[in-house]
Design an enzyme around this catalytic site. Sequence first.
Site, PDB file in Angstrom:
ATOM      1  N   GLU A  90       0.838  -1.195   0.000  1.00  0.00           N
ATOM      2  CA  GLU A  90       0.000   0.000   0.000  1.00  0.00           C
ATOM      3  C   GLU A  90       0.871   1.243   0.000  1.00  0.00           C
ATOM      4  OE1 GLU A  90      -3.783  -1.925   2.381  1.00  0.00           O
ATOM      5  OE2 GLU A  90      -2.442  -0.620   3.482  1.00  0.00           O
ATOM      6  N   CYS A 104       3.641   8.730   0.688  1.00  0.00           N
ATOM      7  CA  CYS A 104       4.190   7.821   1.697  1.00  0.00           C
ATOM      8  C   CYS A 104       4.352   6.460   1.021  1.00  0.00           C
ATOM      9  CB  CYS A 104       3.202   7.768   2.868  1.00  0.00           C
ATOM     10  SG  CYS A 104       3.707   6.646   4.166  1.00  0.00           S
ATOM     11  N   CYS A 111       6.938  -6.436   6.789  1.00  0.00           N
ATOM     12  CA  CYS A 111       8.102  -5.895   7.487  1.00  0.00           C
ATOM     13  C   CYS A 111       8.595  -6.926   8.496  1.00  0.00           C
ATOM     14  CB  CYS A 111       7.719  -4.606   8.225  1.00  0.00           C
ATOM     15  SG  CYS A 111       9.111  -3.875   9.116  1.00  0.00           S
ATOM     16  N   CYS A 115       7.345  -4.521  15.243  1.00  0.00           N
ATOM     17  CA  CYS A 115       6.997  -3.577  16.313  1.00  0.00           C
ATOM     18  C   CYS A 115       5.585  -3.892  16.813  1.00  0.00           C
ATOM     19  CB  CYS A 115       7.082  -2.136  15.810  1.00  0.00           C
ATOM     20  SG  CYS A 115       8.740  -1.724  15.250  1.00  0.00           S
ATOM     21  N   CYS A 118       2.336  -1.804  15.513  1.00  0.00           N
ATOM     22  CA  CYS A 118       2.227  -1.469  14.085  1.00  0.00           C
ATOM     23  C   CYS A 118       1.547  -2.585  13.307  1.00  0.00           C
ATOM     24  CB  CYS A 118       3.637  -1.235  13.536  1.00  0.00           C
ATOM     25  SG  CYS A 118       3.710  -1.068  11.751  1.00  0.00           S
ATOM     26  N   GLU A 158      10.893  -1.734   6.313  1.00  0.00           N
ATOM     27  CA  GLU A 158      12.031  -1.047   6.925  1.00  0.00           C
ATOM     28  C   GLU A 158      12.993  -0.671   5.793  1.00  0.00           C
ATOM     29  OE1 GLU A 158      13.357   0.256   9.911  1.00  0.00           O
ATOM     30  OE2 GLU A 158      14.781   0.705   8.332  1.00  0.00           O
ATOM     31  N   SER A 189      12.515   6.926   6.963  1.00  0.00           N
ATOM     32  CA  SER A 189      12.211   6.668   8.375  1.00  0.00           C
ATOM     33  C   SER A 189      12.661   5.247   8.707  1.00  0.00           C
ATOM     34  CB  SER A 189      10.710   6.811   8.602  1.00  0.00           C
ATOM     35  OG  SER A 189      10.379   6.423   9.910  1.00  0.00           O
ATOM     36  N   SER A 212      12.499   6.147  14.325  1.00  0.00           N
ATOM     37  CA  SER A 212      11.352   5.805  15.164  1.00  0.00           C
ATOM     38  C   SER A 212      11.895   5.380  16.528  1.00  0.00           C
ATOM     39  CB  SER A 212      10.552   4.679  14.524  1.00  0.00           C
ATOM     40  OG  SER A 212      10.117   5.098  13.258  1.00  0.00           O
ATOM     41  N   LEU A 213      11.814   6.277  17.473  1.00  0.00           N
ATOM     42  CA  LEU A 213      12.433   6.017  18.782  1.00  0.00           C
ATOM     43  C   LEU A 213      11.403   5.430  19.741  1.00  0.00           C
ATOM     44  CD1 LEU A 213      15.203   6.427  20.095  1.00  0.00           C
ATOM     45  CD2 LEU A 213      14.264   8.491  21.134  1.00  0.00           C
ATOM     46  N   THR A 214      10.322   6.169  19.912  1.00  0.00           N
ATOM     47  CA  THR A 214       9.163   5.753  20.711  1.00  0.00           C
ATOM     48  C   THR A 214       9.411   5.628  22.210  1.00  0.00           C
ATOM     49  OG1 THR A 214       7.906   4.950  18.858  1.00  0.00           O
ATOM     50  CG2 THR A 214       7.438   3.879  20.947  1.00  0.00           C
ATOM     51  N   ASN A 288      -2.136   5.296  16.383  1.00  0.00           N
ATOM     52  CA  ASN A 288      -3.333   5.086  15.568  1.00  0.00           C
ATOM     53  C   ASN A 288      -3.887   3.706  15.867  1.00  0.00           C
ATOM     54  OD1 ASN A 288      -3.344   7.558  14.013  1.00  0.00           O
ATOM     55  ND2 ASN A 288      -1.510   6.782  12.998  1.00  0.00           N
ATOM     56  N   CYS A 331       0.017   6.472   9.820  1.00  0.00           N
ATOM     57  CA  CYS A 331       1.238   5.778  10.238  1.00  0.00           C
ATOM     58  C   CYS A 331       0.915   4.459  10.921  1.00  0.00           C
ATOM     59  CB  CYS A 331       1.983   6.615  11.272  1.00  0.00           C
ATOM     60  SG  CYS A 331       2.909   7.927  10.558  1.00  0.00           S
TER      61      CYS A 331
HETATM   62  N1  SAH Z   1       9.650   1.006   9.249  1.00  0.00           N
HETATM   63  C1  SAH Z   1       9.975   2.375   9.305  1.00  0.00           C
HETATM   64  C2  SAH Z   1       9.049   3.220   8.442  1.00  0.00           C
HETATM   65  C3  SAH Z   1       7.613   2.811   8.388  1.00  0.00           C
HETATM   66  S1  SAH Z   1       6.707   2.955   9.891  1.00  0.00           S
HETATM   67  C4  SAH Z   1       9.952   2.869  10.731  1.00  0.00           C
HETATM   68  O1  SAH Z   1       9.511   2.157  11.608  1.00  0.00           O
HETATM   69  O2  SAH Z   1      10.426   3.978  10.946  1.00  0.00           O
HETATM   70  C5  SAH Z   1       6.382   4.703   9.881  1.00  0.00           C
HETATM   71  C6  SAH Z   1       6.097   5.289  11.244  1.00  0.00           C
HETATM   72  O3  SAH Z   1       4.845   4.829  11.742  1.00  0.00           O
HETATM   73  C7  SAH Z   1       7.121   4.931  12.316  1.00  0.00           C
HETATM   74  O4  SAH Z   1       7.569   6.100  12.945  1.00  0.00           O
HETATM   75  C8  SAH Z   1       6.328   4.090  13.295  1.00  0.00           C
HETATM   76  O5  SAH Z   1       6.819   4.211  14.604  1.00  0.00           O
HETATM   77  C9  SAH Z   1       4.953   4.660  13.133  1.00  0.00           C
HETATM   78  N2  SAH Z   1       3.867   3.777  13.576  1.00  0.00           N
HETATM   79  C10 SAH Z   1       3.804   2.436  13.484  1.00  0.00           C
HETATM   80  N3  SAH Z   1       2.615   1.991  13.969  1.00  0.00           N
HETATM   81  C11 SAH Z   1       1.930   3.080  14.374  1.00  0.00           C
HETATM   82  C12 SAH Z   1       0.627   3.291  14.920  1.00  0.00           C
HETATM   83  N4  SAH Z   1      -0.201   2.281  15.123  1.00  0.00           N
HETATM   84  N5  SAH Z   1       0.245   4.545  15.206  1.00  0.00           N
HETATM   85  C13 SAH Z   1       1.062   5.600  14.951  1.00  0.00           C
HETATM   86  N6  SAH Z   1       2.281   5.472  14.405  1.00  0.00           N
HETATM   87  C14 SAH Z   1       2.725   4.225  14.114  1.00  0.00           C
HETATM   88 FE1  SF4 Z   2       8.202  -2.265  10.500  1.00  0.00          FE
HETATM   89 FE2  SF4 Z   2       8.222   0.366  10.935  1.00  0.00          FE
HETATM   90 FE3  SF4 Z   2       6.029  -1.087  11.491  1.00  0.00          FE
HETATM   91 FE4  SF4 Z   2       8.199  -1.351  13.001  1.00  0.00          FE
HETATM   92  S1  SF4 Z   2       6.960   0.499  12.768  1.00  0.00           S
HETATM   93  S2  SF4 Z   2       6.962  -3.041  12.184  1.00  0.00           S
HETATM   94  S3  SF4 Z   2       9.832  -1.110  11.511  1.00  0.00           S
HETATM   95  S4  SF4 Z   2       6.913  -0.764   9.476  1.00  0.00           S
END
Ligand code: SAH
Ligand code: SF4
Length: 346
Positions: A90, A104, A111, A115, A118, A158, A189, A212-214, A288, A331
Amino acid sequence: MKVYPSGLSLAETAALLPDQPPYRARQVYEWFSKGIASFDAMTNLPQSLRERLSGLYGGQVRSSSIEKELIDEDGSLKLQIRLRDGAAVECVLLEDIEGRKTACLSSQVGCPMGCAFCKTGTLGFLRNLGPDEIIEQFHFLRDRRGFISNVVFMGMGEPLLNLENVRKAIVVLSSPEGIGMSLRKITISTSGIIPGILDIAQSGPKIRLAISLTSAEPNLRTRLMPVNKTWPLDELKSALLQFQQATRDRITLEVVLIGNMNASETDAEALAAWITPLKAQVNLIAWNPIQGMPFEQPSPRQMRIFSEILERKGIVTVQRMSRGRGVMGACGQLGDTLQTTNPPSA
Ligand code: SAH
Ligand code: SF4
């Protein structure tokens, strides 16, 4: 695998036509970078050359096709794209209030990073995308929405685990003879793949980097982002310092705030302390929602307090608006339409 026209650089296009003068290769490349849907569209080329090119690709300019289009109430457009091997990805076009259009793009099918918060992470990993498959997403979005000002590799996958093809795609996006996008308008990212960060620091391209630190709390980060086991926070910080030394560029740190998980004042203090030596902006993203995940969204008050703590420490903090939620295009939500097409990896 054969690279389809949209993924070729000017030099690779010229190599397709070794007997042709350089101006011809440039003409062909210009058409390719316009994202033509048929070889017949190349009206300034002799018919014989069009036929020759068409023959090289069995008449197909694009390797992929659109399976589904979804438009959110906020205007965001999500496309589900069917790839040549039947897999699907997508991509999303997000438009902000100033009218800036950001594509985007996905870099992988699924992936491997897993995480916990996600959607894409639940799909598992199928394969990397080729440069053509990446650029075709751009063309499909541009066909529908016109000029695209920014590209973010924040779709599925990723990008630093597919750096070779992402680099090729960036060459195409930024080629002055073609799409001509400034590298400063392109963001990669990453969840924090250290070898990839160091590779970009050394060899470019000079795109913007978002991490993506979180969480800056090691155990919590490992729980939410398993990448932290392989590439832990302290090593990540030293890689980012090296990146900044090499590029003198400000990094963006993305922090997905999850209610009752990483959104407390203590979490904010820990994050501020971790960031301090870095030149970084924080993008706070409210989690989200994804069906079936045991998480909750943070309250607006939690977001505000978190942001204020960072700001008080002198860290520029932006609360990112979640666009595209209505079509699961925000995201971390990509992949909801793909459950049955991308089996989780073993
Ligand atoms: N894999 C890469 C890029 C794709 S994810 C990465 O992780 O950076 C893009 C962004 O979406 C990342 O910053 C991730 O932390 C964020 N993300 C993932 N799941 C999410 C969610 N459910 N709500 C908000 N942001 C989310
Ligand atoms: Fe992959 Fe980025 Fe989602 Fe983590 S946040 S599972 S690295 S797409």
